[in-house]
Design a protein around this motif. Structure first.
Motif, PDB file in Angstrom:
ATOM      1  N   SER A 135       0.848  -1.187   0.000  1.00  0.00           N
ATOM      2  CA  SER A 135       0.000   0.000   0.000  1.00  0.00           C
ATOM      3  C   SER A 135       0.880   1.233   0.000  1.00  0.00           C
ATOM      4  N   GLY A 136       0.243   2.377  -0.235  1.00  0.00           N
ATOM      5  CA  GLY A 136       1.002   3.616  -0.246  1.00  0.00           C
ATOM      6  C   GLY A 136       0.238   4.728  -0.930  1.00  0.00           C
ATOM      7  N   ARG A 137       0.990   5.674  -1.469  1.00  0.00           N
ATOM      8  CA  ARG A 137       0.378   6.860  -2.052  1.00  0.00           C
ATOM      9  C   ARG A 137       1.238   7.327  -3.225  1.00  0.00           C
ATOM     10  N   VAL A 138       0.615   7.581  -4.354  1.00  0.00           N
ATOM     11  CA  VAL A 138       1.275   8.136  -5.525  1.00  0.00           C
ATOM     12  C   VAL A 138       0.856   9.586  -5.644  1.00  0.00           C
ATOM     13  N   CYS A 139       1.837  10.486  -5.704  1.00  0.00           N
ATOM     14  CA  CYS A 139       1.548  11.913  -5.697  1.00  0.00           C
ATOM     15  C   CYS A 139       1.994  12.547  -7.008  1.00  0.00           C
ATOM     16  N   ASN A 140       1.067  12.608  -7.952  1.00  0.00           N
ATOM     17  CA  ASN A 140       1.324  13.287  -9.226  1.00  0.00           C
ATOM     18  C   ASN A 140       2.682  12.853  -9.778  1.00  0.00           C
ATOM     19  N   ALA A 141       2.836  11.557  -9.976  1.00  0.00           N
ATOM     20  CA  ALA A 141       4.152  10.991 -10.278  1.00  0.00           C
ATOM     21  C   ALA A 141       4.206  10.389 -11.678  1.00  0.00           C
ATOM     22  N   ARG A 142       5.376  10.537 -12.273  1.00  0.00           N
ATOM     23  CA  ARG A 142       5.703   9.840 -13.514  1.00  0.00           C
ATOM     24  C   ARG A 142       6.815   8.861 -13.169  1.00  0.00           C
ATOM     25  N   TYR A 143       6.595   7.578 -13.462  1.00  0.00           N
ATOM     26  CA  TYR A 143       7.562   6.575 -13.022  1.00  0.00           C
ATOM     27  C   TYR A 143       7.545   5.377 -13.958  1.00  0.00           C
ATOM     28  N   ALA A 144       8.616   4.595 -13.866  1.00  0.00           N
ATOM     29  CA  ALA A 144       8.760   3.397 -14.687  1.00  0.00           C
ATOM     30  C   ALA A 144       8.707   2.169 -13.785  1.00  0.00           C
ATOM     31  N   MET A 145       8.096   1.096 -14.282  1.00  0.00           N
ATOM     32  CA  MET A 145       8.056  -0.177 -13.578  1.00  0.00           C
ATOM     33  C   MET A 145       8.645  -1.242 -14.505  1.00  0.00           C
ATOM     34  N   THR A 146       9.516  -2.075 -13.968  1.00  0.00           N
ATOM     35  CA  THR A 146      10.144  -3.144 -14.737  1.00  0.00           C
ATOM     36  C   THR A 146       9.966  -4.431 -13.941  1.00  0.00           C
ATOM     37  N   MET A 147       9.345  -5.458 -14.548  1.00  0.00           N
ATOM     38  CA  MET A 147       8.926  -6.628 -13.786  1.00  0.00           C
ATOM     39  C   MET A 147       9.341  -7.932 -14.448  1.00  0.00           C
ATOM     40  N   PHE A 148       9.559  -8.944 -13.606  1.00  0.00           N
ATOM     41  CA  PHE A 148       9.759 -10.299 -14.108  1.00  0.00           C
ATOM     42  C   PHE A 148       9.303 -11.280 -13.036  1.00  0.00           C
ATOM     43  N   ASP A 149       9.122 -12.520 -13.423  1.00  0.00           N
ATOM     44  CA  ASP A 149       8.571 -13.521 -12.522  1.00  0.00           C
ATOM     45  C   ASP A 149       9.563 -13.883 -11.421  1.00  0.00           C
ATOM     46  N   LEU A 150       9.018 -14.216 -10.262  1.00  0.00           N
ATOM     47  CA  LEU A 150       9.819 -14.513  -9.094  1.00  0.00           C
ATOM     48  C   LEU A 150      10.710 -15.733  -9.296  1.00  0.00           C
ATOM     49  N   ASP A 151      10.246 -16.710 -10.070  1.00  0.00           N
ATOM     50  CA  ASP A 151      11.039 -17.935 -10.231  1.00  0.00           C
ATOM     51  C   ASP A 151      12.368 -17.674 -10.944  1.00  0.00           C
ATOM     52  N   LEU A 152      12.445 -16.603 -11.738  1.00  0.00           N
ATOM     53  CA  LEU A 152      13.705 -16.280 -12.400  1.00  0.00           C
ATOM     54  C   LEU A 152      14.773 -15.912 -11.374  1.00  0.00           C
ATOM     55  N   LEU A 153      14.364 -15.226 -10.309  1.00  0.00           N
ATOM     56  CA  LEU A 153      15.308 -14.873  -9.257  1.00  0.00           C
ATOM     57  C   LEU A 153      15.874 -16.137  -8.609  1.00  0.00           C
ATOM     58  N   GLU A 154      15.026 -17.124  -8.403  1.00  0.00           N
ATOM     59  CA  GLU A 154      15.479 -18.386  -7.816  1.00  0.00           C
ATOM     60  C   GLU A 154      16.481 -19.092  -8.732  1.00  0.00           C
ATOM     61  N   ARG A 155      16.226 -19.054 -10.026  1.00  0.00           N
ATOM     62  CA  ARG A 155      17.084 -19.768 -10.963  1.00  0.00           C
ATOM     63  C   ARG A 155      18.462 -19.125 -11.075  1.00  0.00           C
ATOM     64  N   VAL A 156      18.526 -17.825 -10.933  1.00  0.00           N
ATOM     65  CA  VAL A 156      19.782 -17.101 -11.109  1.00  0.00           C
ATOM     66  C   VAL A 156      20.596 -17.055  -9.812  1.00  0.00           C
ATOM     67  N   ALA A 157      19.921 -17.165  -8.672  1.00  0.00           N
ATOM     68  CA  ALA A 157      20.582 -16.969  -7.383  1.00  0.00           C
ATOM     69  C   ALA A 157      21.606 -18.058  -7.089  1.00  0.00           C
ATOM     70  N   ILE A 158      22.625 -17.665  -6.345  1.00  0.00           N
ATOM     71  CA  ILE A 158      23.607 -18.610  -5.817  1.00  0.00           C
ATOM     72  C   ILE A 158      23.219 -18.879  -4.367  1.00  0.00           C
ATOM     73  N   HIS A 159      22.599 -20.011  -4.131  1.00  0.00           N
ATOM     74  CA  HIS A 159      22.184 -20.341  -2.765  1.00  0.00           C
ATOM     75  C   HIS A 159      22.204 -21.857  -2.606  1.00  0.00           C
ATOM     76  N   ASP A 160      21.989 -22.300  -1.405  1.00  0.00           N
ATOM     77  CA  ASP A 160      22.147 -23.712  -1.089  1.00  0.00           C
ATOM     78  C   ASP A 160      20.822 -24.417  -0.845  1.00  0.00           C
ATOM     79  N   GLY A 161      19.830 -24.102  -1.616  1.00  0.00           N
ATOM     80  CA  GLY A 161      18.581 -24.832  -1.561  1.00  0.00           C
ATOM     81  C   GLY A 161      17.430 -24.086  -0.917  1.00  0.00           C
ATOM     82  N   GLU A 162      17.708 -23.164   0.007  1.00  0.00           N
ATOM     83  CA  GLU A 162      16.640 -22.404   0.638  1.00  0.00           C
ATOM     84  C   GLU A 162      16.116 -21.341  -0.324  1.00  0.00           C
ATOM     85  N   PRO A 163      14.804 -21.093  -0.342  1.00  0.00           N
ATOM     86  CA  PRO A 163      14.262 -20.047  -1.216  1.00  0.00           C
ATOM     87  C   PRO A 163      14.908 -18.694  -0.931  1.00  0.00           C
ATOM     88  N   VAL A 164      15.130 -17.937  -1.977  1.00  0.00           N
ATOM     89  CA  VAL A 164      15.726 -16.607  -1.824  1.00  0.00           C
ATOM     90  C   VAL A 164      14.638 -15.625  -1.406  1.00  0.00           C
TER      91      VAL A 164
END
Length: 341
Positions: A135-164
């Motif tokens: 939640s929050g508030r947008v105040c007369n703002a111009r902004y950019a959003m860049t998105m990708f699926d959460l599973d991509l973060l898991e695939r790229v991460a260097i970790h030992d099995g626990e979810p990132v």
């Protein structure tokens, strides 16, 4: 009086549910969705379909004028928003990684356990935690959003099995913010070009963006230094197997976790193995293999039938200038010279 419009031959608001779904394999990468409206319920539906179930409320008495544009570059959605009024919002978990870059105005984010944080012009941050309502508030703002699926973060991460898990919404330093900002700009520039990307080039760019998020924002896979357990006798065999997998699958959008799974070690152990024996990371080795394939294609190709850009794109190098620089550093000449002669 309200209005909404769409790009000719592109989906309108009534079609956004299917067009803005998580998957996009049934669309061309050059698709652009545009929405302009002063109708508050229509804008609320747009936010719900583009992000997650959202409730918005005007705050300040201005006409609720909103402008939205979305492009795609492979699995990455690239949005530009211009909210020309003040509004509060409450939304369900997005289940995606969403980066925001404020250009004008402000966005006030309600951050779990930290209170409200104000993002101003130039700030780059995670818009929300993927698994939490926001939640929050947008105040007369111009902004950019860049998105990708959460599973991509898991695939790229260097970790030992626990979810990132992401532990904060701001980059860890000014240098980290500049780095992730530059990476976002790079991916967004590819989307703005409008040319369809090869699956490998699109996946490579998305992997770079996911890696930048893991490098720039605090998370459970960051800074967990520790030497993986030694298994000296099996190291050379595992390394050879990993190298063979990379070389056999260089034309596919593989990431670190794919290689690690193939040789049955953790991504961290694989990273250590490559650095110890080859003095490079597995992904650097993959880029080197792809560069070599591109070199062979340039040598064998007829310049009347192909271009450097096509060959670079075939092997996952979306930015021709960066490909040329890497090629020249490795082979001592420009790729165009190899293709020409």
């Amino acid at each position: 009086m309200s209005s909404s419009k769409r790009v000719e031959n592109r989906p309108d608001v009534s079609q956004l549910r299917s067009c803005l779904s998580n998957g996009h394999t049934d669309r061309r990468d050059t698709d652009v969705v545009v929405f302009d409206s002063t109708d508050l319920p229509a804008t609320e539906r747009l936010f719900t379909r583009a992000y997650s179930q959202t409730t918005i409320c005007p705050d300040g008495g201005q006409p609720p004028e909103a402008h939205f544009q979305r492009r795609w570059y492979g699995p990455v959605a690239v949005d530009d928003l211009d909210v020309r009024f003040h509004m509060t919002y409450e939304a369900a978990p997005m289940r995606r990684i969403c980066l925001t870059h404020v250009r004008t105005g402000t966005i006030e984010e309600d951050v779990a356990e930290q209170g409200r944080d104000v993002l101003g012009p130039g700030d780059v941050a995670l818009f929300c935690r993927p698994d939490s309502p926001y939640s929050g508030r947008v105040c007369n703002a111009r902004y950019a959003m860049t998105m990708f699926d959460l599973d991509l973060l898991e695939r790229v991460a260097i970790h030992d099995g626990e979810p990132v898990r992401l532990l904060g919404h701001r980059p860890v330093s000014a240098e980290a913010e500049r780095f992730v900002h530059a990476t976002i700009d790079y991916v967004r520039s590819l989307a703005a070009e409008g040319a369809p990307a090869s699956p490998l080039a699109a996946a490579s760019a998305a992997n770079v963006l996911a890696g930048a998020v893991l490098s720039a924002f605090p998370n459970t896979a960051m800074g967990t230094a520790g030497r993986p357990p030694e298994r000296t006798g099996s190291r050379p065999a595992l390394l050879n197997r990993a190298i063979a997998f990379i070389e056999e699958n260089a034309a596919s959008p593989i990431v670190l976790s794919d290689v690690a799974a193939w040789v049955h070690v953790t991504p961290r152990a694989l990273q250590y193995m490559f650095k110890r024996h080859l003095e490079m990371t597995p992904m650097a080795y993959l880029r080197r293999v792809r560069l070599d394939h591109a070199h062979r294609d340039l040598v064998d190709a007829d310049p009347a039938e192909t271009t450097v850009q096509r060959i670079a794109d075939r092997w996952g190098f979306a930015h021709t200038g960066r490909f040329a620089a890497a090629y020249r550093q490795t082979y001592g000449r420009m790729p165009s010279d190899t293709l020409r002669y």
